[in-house]
Design an enzyme around this catalytic site. Structure first.
Site, mmCIF file in Angstrom:
data_model
loop_
_atom_site.group_PDB
_atom_site.id
_atom_site.type_symbol
_atom_site.label_atom_id
_atom_site.label_comp_id
_atom_site.label_asym_id
_atom_site.label_seq_id
_atom_site.Cartn_x
_atom_site.Cartn_y
_atom_site.Cartn_z
ATOM 1 N N ASN A 1 99.654 20.278 68.572
ATOM 2 C CA ASN A 1 99.198 21.395 67.615
ATOM 3 C C ASN A 1 100.241 21.915 66.486
ATOM 4 O OD1 ASN A 1 99.688 24.480 66.118
ATOM 5 N ND2 ASN A 1 97.935 25.625 68.055
ATOM 6 N N GLU B 1 94.884 23.349 64.636
ATOM 7 C CA GLU B 1 95.125 24.142 64.115
ATOM 8 C C GLU B 1 96.124 23.290 63.169
ATOM 9 O OE1 GLU B 1 97.806 28.550 64.391
ATOM 10 O OE2 GLU B 1 98.820 27.446 65.886
ATOM 11 N N ASP C 1 95.523 22.411 72.120
ATOM 12 C CA ASP C 1 96.470 24.106 72.692
ATOM 13 C C ASP C 1 95.312 24.700 73.474
ATOM 14 O OD1 ASP C 1 96.991 26.536 72.847
ATOM 15 O OD2 ASP C 1 97.764 26.082 70.976
ATOM 16 N N ASN D 1 96.519 27.792 74.732
ATOM 17 C CA ASN D 1 96.895 28.855 74.973
ATOM 18 C C ASN D 1 96.869 29.721 76.370
ATOM 19 O OD1 ASN D 1 97.686 30.552 72.695
ATOM 20 N ND2 ASN D 1 95.880 29.395 71.249
ATOM 21 N N ASP E 1 99.504 23.444 76.286
ATOM 22 C CA ASP E 1 99.067 22.527 75.874
ATOM 23 C C ASP E 1 99.241 21.434 77.099
ATOM 24 O OD1 ASP E 1 99.639 22.735 72.523
ATOM 25 O OD2 ASP E 1 100.922 23.382 73.488
ATOM 26 N N ASP F 1 105.536 25.543 66.247
ATOM 27 C CA ASP F 1 105.836 26.033 66.975
ATOM 28 C C ASP F 1 105.690 24.947 68.262
ATOM 29 O OD1 ASP F 1 104.106 26.464 66.477
ATOM 30 O OD2 ASP F 1 104.163 28.452 66.694
ATOM 31 N N HIS F 2 104.688 24.189 68.690
ATOM 32 C CA HIS F 2 104.635 23.075 69.710
ATOM 33 C C HIS F 2 105.508 22.307 69.365
ATOM 34 C CE1 HIS F 2 100.775 25.878 70.879
ATOM 35 N NE2 HIS F 2 101.594 26.058 69.937
#
Length: 254
Positions: free
Chosen positions: A7, A35, A148, A150, A218, A243-244
């Site tokens: 991501n 993303e 991802d 989530n 993930d 941020d991943h």
């Protein structure tokens, strides 16, 4: 076969942070991106081809600058499936699949539950996705669903297991992911690293990454027929374009 899922939290921003140089060093056979936050025409596609990925496939959200998934491959897939064919799942560009000789690889970006409306959409999506995968596996038994999700599955997957009231670690979300895995999938990282606590996402707030206050959101889930082919599954925490961080799965078909 080396598969990486990442991501990138905006592919154009990641490129500015050295993503393409990292990609050439990491050198996966297949890269699943989530993303992307970009329409295909907003990208210089030659950059990916110069990095060694002649075959690249993009599925963007209808809303610009939001969501979006992609698959990059060094070899030409036998078939690429854009979306699921279900409108309420596809308008945000969350699924793309590439079929190869031994395995099919899907890039998935499951919705987050940032508010009540989005949480409701997330649960609807999850139910439809379970049904979609149940049907897909009848025709494609060797499937890897990267991306991802989530959701943190177990307490080991989050830095603070007391956060049970936060979307991503709600009991109902965790139960869904547990049932999804038990329907015939293997969490490759947890299967090969049963006791290891590593995270794949950190908030940009409160210096979370430096303090390793993260979440494992993930996953590379493989269908059970691929169990004997699972060679290595790791989380590549040193990559810092998002941020991943990326996750890697190696399959051995020898």
């Amino acid at each position: 076969m080396k598969i990486i899922s990442y991501n990138v939290n905006g592919i154009r921003a990641a490129i500015k942070k050295g993503f393409l140089e990292w990609l050439q060093q990491a050198n996966p056979d297949v890269l699943c991106i989530q993303e992307t936050k970009a329409q295909k025409e907003q990208l210089d596609l030659e950059l990916f081809e110069q990095a060694g990925y002649k075959y690249h496939y993009w599925f963007s959200a209808q809303k610009k600058g939001y969501s979006g998934v992609a698959i990059l491959s060094k070899t030409k897939p036998d078939h690429v499936e854009i979306g699921t064919g279900i409108e309420s799942m596809d308008f945000e560009g969350r699924n793309i699949r590439a079929d190869f000789d031994n395995v099919s690889v899907m890039s998935l970006y499951l919705p987050s539950g940032t508010n009540d409306a989005r949480l409701s959409h997330k649960f609807e999506y999850m139910d439809m996705f379970q049904n979609y995968i149940n049907e897909l596996r009848k025709d494609i038994p060797n499937l890897v669903i990267c991306g991802d999700y989530n959701i943190c599955h177990e307490e080991i997957d989050i830095h603070n297991p007391k956060m049970k009231g936060v979307s991503g670690f709600l009991p109902e979300e965790r139960e869904w992911l547990g049932n999804f895995i038990q329907s015939g999938l293997i969490d490759s990282f947890r299967y090969l690293n049963p006791e290891l606590q590593k995270f794949s996402w950190w908030s940009y707030r409160a210096n979370a990454r430096a303090n390793n206050k993260g979440w494992r959101l993930d996953y590379a889930l493989a269908t059970e027929p691929l169990q004997e082919n699972l060679k290595r599954s790791v989380i590549l925490t040193e990559a810092v374009h998002s941020d991943h961080c990326p996750i890697l799965l190696e399959l051995d078909f020898d």
